[in-house]
Design a protein around this motif. Structure first.
Motif, PDB file in Angstrom:
ATOM      1  N   ASN A 118       0.825  -1.193   0.000  1.00  0.00           N
ATOM      2  CA  ASN A 118       0.000   0.000   0.000  1.00  0.00           C
ATOM      3  C   ASN A 118       0.860   1.244   0.000  1.00  0.00           C
ATOM      4  OD1 ASN A 118      -2.227  -1.551   0.033  1.00  0.00           O
ATOM      5  ND2 ASN A 118      -2.964  -0.908   2.043  1.00  0.00           N
ATOM      6  N   GLN A 119       0.267   2.359  -0.399  1.00  0.00           N
ATOM      7  CA  GLN A 119       1.015   3.604  -0.476  1.00  0.00           C
ATOM      8  C   GLN A 119       1.546   4.018   0.886  1.00  0.00           C
ATOM      9  OE1 GLN A 119      -1.213   6.883  -2.015  1.00  0.00           O
ATOM     10  NE2 GLN A 119       0.466   8.332  -1.812  1.00  0.00           N
ATOM     11  N   ASP A 120       0.874   3.607   1.972  1.00  0.00           N
ATOM     12  CA  ASP A 120       1.321   4.013   3.294  1.00  0.00           C
ATOM     13  C   ASP A 120       2.485   3.196   3.800  1.00  0.00           C
ATOM     14  OD1 ASP A 120      -0.068   1.690   3.662  1.00  0.00           O
ATOM     15  OD2 ASP A 120      -0.958   2.297   5.563  1.00  0.00           O
ATOM     16  N   LEU A 121       2.999   2.270   3.034  1.00  0.00           N
ATOM     17  CA  LEU A 121       4.109   1.456   3.492  1.00  0.00           C
ATOM     18  C   LEU A 121       5.446   2.031   3.061  1.00  0.00           C
ATOM     19  CD1 LEU A 121       2.764  -2.124   2.810  1.00  0.00           C
ATOM     20  CD2 LEU A 121       2.711  -0.830   4.930  1.00  0.00           C
ATOM     21  N   ALA A 122       5.565   2.464   1.830  1.00  0.00           N
ATOM     22  CA  ALA A 122       6.852   2.967   1.353  1.00  0.00           C
ATOM     23  C   ALA A 122       6.623   3.795   0.107  1.00  0.00           C
ATOM     24  CB  ALA A 122       7.789   1.792   1.036  1.00  0.00           C
ATOM     25  N   THR A 123       7.546   4.707  -0.162  1.00  0.00           N
ATOM     26  CA  THR A 123       7.460   5.489  -1.383  1.00  0.00           C
ATOM     27  C   THR A 123       7.894   4.654  -2.571  1.00  0.00           C
ATOM     28  OG1 THR A 123       9.718   6.246  -1.145  1.00  0.00           O
ATOM     29  CG2 THR A 123       8.015   7.606  -0.128  1.00  0.00           C
ATOM     30  N   ASP A 161      14.213   7.204   2.614  1.00  0.00           N
ATOM     31  CA  ASP A 161      13.102   8.112   2.352  1.00  0.00           C
ATOM     32  C   ASP A 161      11.749   7.451   2.518  1.00  0.00           C
ATOM     33  OD1 ASP A 161      13.406   6.418   0.243  1.00  0.00           O
ATOM     34  OD2 ASP A 161      13.210   7.944  -1.323  1.00  0.00           O
ATOM     35  N   VAL A 162      11.723   6.265   3.161  1.00  0.00           N
ATOM     36  CA  VAL A 162      10.441   5.632   3.407  1.00  0.00           C
ATOM     37  C   VAL A 162       9.671   6.458   4.421  1.00  0.00           C
ATOM     38  CG1 VAL A 162       9.302   3.574   4.315  1.00  0.00           C
ATOM     39  CG2 VAL A 162      11.331   3.338   2.909  1.00  0.00           C
ATOM     40  N   ARG A 163       8.431   6.760   4.126  1.00  0.00           N
ATOM     41  CA  ARG A 163       7.604   7.573   5.002  1.00  0.00           C
ATOM     42  C   ARG A 163       6.209   7.005   5.067  1.00  0.00           C
ATOM     43  NH1 ARG A 163      11.946   8.910   5.724  1.00  0.00           N
ATOM     44  NH2 ARG A 163      12.891  10.959   5.660  1.00  0.00           N
ATOM     45  N   LEU A 164       5.584   7.141   6.217  1.00  0.00           N
ATOM     46  CA  LEU A 164       4.167   6.842   6.295  1.00  0.00           C
ATOM     47  C   LEU A 164       3.390   7.972   5.641  1.00  0.00           C
ATOM     48  CD1 LEU A 164       3.672   5.525   9.935  1.00  0.00           C
ATOM     49  CD2 LEU A 164       3.953   4.223   7.848  1.00  0.00           C
ATOM     50  N   GLN A 165       2.144   7.680   5.299  1.00  0.00           N
ATOM     51  CA  GLN A 165       1.301   8.707   4.734  1.00  0.00           C
ATOM     52  C   GLN A 165       1.081   9.803   5.748  1.00  0.00           C
ATOM     53  OE1 GLN A 165      -2.006   6.088   3.550  1.00  0.00           O
ATOM     54  NE2 GLN A 165      -2.132   7.410   1.784  1.00  0.00           N
ATOM     55  N   SER A 166       0.563  10.926   5.274  1.00  0.00           N
ATOM     56  CA  SER A 166       0.140  11.974   6.183  1.00  0.00           C
ATOM     57  C   SER A 166      -0.941  11.422   7.089  1.00  0.00           C
ATOM     58  CB  SER A 166      -0.396  13.166   5.385  1.00  0.00           C
ATOM     59  OG  SER A 166      -1.606  12.799   4.733  1.00  0.00           O
ATOM     60  N   ARG A 167      -1.084  12.051   8.247  1.00  0.00           N
ATOM     61  CA  ARG A 167      -2.066  11.557   9.210  1.00  0.00           C
ATOM     62  C   ARG A 167      -3.481  11.638   8.644  1.00  0.00           C
ATOM     63  NH1 ARG A 167       1.198   8.656  11.200  1.00  0.00           N
ATOM     64  NH2 ARG A 167      -0.295   8.132  12.849  1.00  0.00           N
ATOM     65  N   LEU A 194      10.642   0.348   9.613  1.00  0.00           N
ATOM     66  CA  LEU A 194      10.311  -1.022   9.990  1.00  0.00           C
ATOM     67  C   LEU A 194       9.221  -1.599   9.092  1.00  0.00           C
ATOM     68  CD1 LEU A 194      10.750  -3.329  12.070  1.00  0.00           C
ATOM     69  CD2 LEU A 194       8.910  -2.287  13.427  1.00  0.00           C
ATOM     70  N   VAL A 195       8.157  -0.827   8.879  1.00  0.00           N
ATOM     71  CA  VAL A 195       7.053  -1.297   8.033  1.00  0.00           C
ATOM     72  C   VAL A 195       7.523  -1.513   6.600  1.00  0.00           C
ATOM     73  CG1 VAL A 195       4.845  -0.614   7.005  1.00  0.00           C
ATOM     74  CG2 VAL A 195       5.222  -0.324   9.454  1.00  0.00           C
ATOM     75  N   GLY A 196       8.292  -0.584   6.074  1.00  0.00           N
ATOM     76  CA  GLY A 196       8.778  -0.725   4.709  1.00  0.00           C
ATOM     77  C   GLY A 196       9.673  -1.943   4.539  1.00  0.00           C
ATOM     78  N   GLU A 197      10.551  -2.162   5.507  1.00  0.00           N
ATOM     79  CA  GLU A 197      11.482  -3.290   5.429  1.00  0.00           C
ATOM     80  C   GLU A 197      10.744  -4.627   5.465  1.00  0.00           C
ATOM     81  OE1 GLU A 197      14.855  -5.498   8.199  1.00  0.00           O
ATOM     82  OE2 GLU A 197      13.805  -3.723   8.934  1.00  0.00           O
ATOM     83  N   ILE A 198       9.859  -4.792   6.458  1.00  0.00           N
ATOM     84  CA  ILE A 198       9.213  -6.093   6.621  1.00  0.00           C
ATOM     85  C   ILE A 198       8.232  -6.360   5.494  1.00  0.00           C
ATOM     86  CG2 ILE A 198       7.862  -7.561   8.156  1.00  0.00           C
ATOM     87  CD1 ILE A 198       8.850  -5.907  10.489  1.00  0.00           C
ATOM     88  N   SER A 199       7.509  -5.341   5.057  1.00  0.00           N
ATOM     89  CA  SER A 199       6.505  -5.559   4.014  1.00  0.00           C
ATOM     90  C   SER A 199       7.134  -5.959   2.687  1.00  0.00           C
ATOM     91  CB  SER A 199       5.645  -4.301   3.832  1.00  0.00           C
ATOM     92  OG  SER A 199       6.436  -3.219   3.413  1.00  0.00           O
ATOM     93  N   MET A 200       8.346  -5.486   2.414  1.00  0.00           N
ATOM     94  CA  MET A 200       8.994  -5.854   1.168  1.00  0.00           C
ATOM     95  C   MET A 200       9.568  -7.265   1.205  1.00  0.00           C
ATOM     96  SD  MET A 200      10.700  -2.353  -0.300  1.00  0.00           S
ATOM     97  CE  MET A 200      11.160  -1.570   1.235  1.00  0.00           C
TER      98      MET A 200
END
Length: 310
Positions: free
Chosen positions: A7-12, A28-34, A234-240
């Motif tokens: 999903n877009q909220d996991l990584a750019t 540069d991995v970021r969560l979505q805006s709140r 953490l989310v970007g790493e594990i999800s990939m």
């Protein structure tokens, strides 16, 4: 390796491309805006609530299994225009009255209500803070080491292991170096281990339920600390690396885990049914103690004694 859909909220997209090319973990991995997180959460809860459960009379053929947007707006007492803006991430600072109406209409439980308010009231972050390893509180580390017969871990806000006593190490990670929590920047992380470490995955007799609960807990905590970019890493790493994690994260389930039972199968002592308690430290920085116990006289208590004596 095939990178799973995320999903877009996991990584750019840039982070994903860097990972495909074998680059180091994307910085540069970021969560979505709140506001976008809030919109995702509202849509996920609307999709799961059937018209029958919400007390809505349904007419004609439906294109979605859950509530239509206009149905939720009517139940919550808000305009369809305003709800659309909320779900599209175009509106911030929803009032408590609006949030209460949405929570009531969506049949949210206490954890989901708290998560909704955390997402709606989070202050926007103008720039990311540097990523720094957490520093365990010395007194908490001494306490962990002083508890000999109860498996006890000191966890950081996103489940990094900051300290563990010998029995906890033997219970959950005997295949790792006992001194691993002291390695700042490379500490064991219980979420990462649960999805990416075969030894940890085999430890849980009902891995699917355990993993779903862990992801829901991570979602809850992430909203409590919206300015900490370590969660995005953490989310970007594990999800990939784990399609299972990406699938569970996309559900947007939330749960505050404070107690329960773990069903384990330890390679040395066999099956254990252990009660766990999570004790949050009073400073409010997310550090907490995780303890495991067994009912007196049970087979699990005997197994813990064998593990302690080993």
């Amino acid at each position: 390796m095939t990178v799973p859909a995320v999903n877009q909220d996991l990584a750019t997209d840039e982070g994903l491309r860097a990972r495909r090319g074998g680059a180091s973990r994307p910085s540069d991995v970021r969560l979505q805006s709140r506001s976008s997180e809030l919109g995702d959460f509202l849509r996920s809860r609307r999709d799961r609530l059937t018209p029958e459960a919400a007390g809505v009379i349904s007419y004609g053929r439906r294109r979605v299994p859950g509530l239509r947007r206009e149905e939720l707006a009517q139940l919550a007492g808000v305009s369809i225009t305003y709800l659309t803006r909320l779900e599209q991430g175009q509106s911030r600072n929803a009032s408590d009255a609006v949030l209460a109406g949405l929570a009531r209409a969506l049949r949210l439980d206490d954890d989901e209500r708290a998560h909704l308010h955390a997402l709606a009231h989070a202050e926007p972050t103008l720039r990311s803070r540097p990523v720094r390893p957490e520093t365990p509180r010395p007194g908490a580390v001494q306490l962990v080491r002083a508890i000999a017969e109860v498996p006890t871990l000191l966890l950081g806000r996103f489940n990094d292991v900051l300290a563990w006593n010998p029995l906890a190490h033997a219970l959950v990670a005997g295949h790792l170096d006992p001194d691993a929590p002291a390695e700042r920047g490379a500490r064991p992380n219980l979420i990462r281990m649960l999805f990416l470490d075969p030894h940890t995955r085999a430890l849980y007799r009902d891995w699917e339920s355990e993993a779903a609960l862990a992801v829901a807990s991570l979602r809850y905590v992430a909203a409590e600390f919206p300015d900490d970019v370590r969660i995005a890493h953490l989310v970007g790493e594990i999800s990939m690396d784990s399609p299972d994690f990406a699938r569970m994260w996309a559900r947007h389930s939330v749960r505050l885990c404070t107690s329960g039972t773990k069903l384990l199968h330890h390679p040395s002592v066999g099956d254990l049914d252990l009660d766990y308690e999570v004790l949050h430290l009073p400073e409010g920085d997310g550090q907490r103690l995780l303890t495991f116990t067994a009912p007196r006289g049970s087979a699990s208590e005997a197994a813990l004694r064998l593990l302690h004596a080993a």
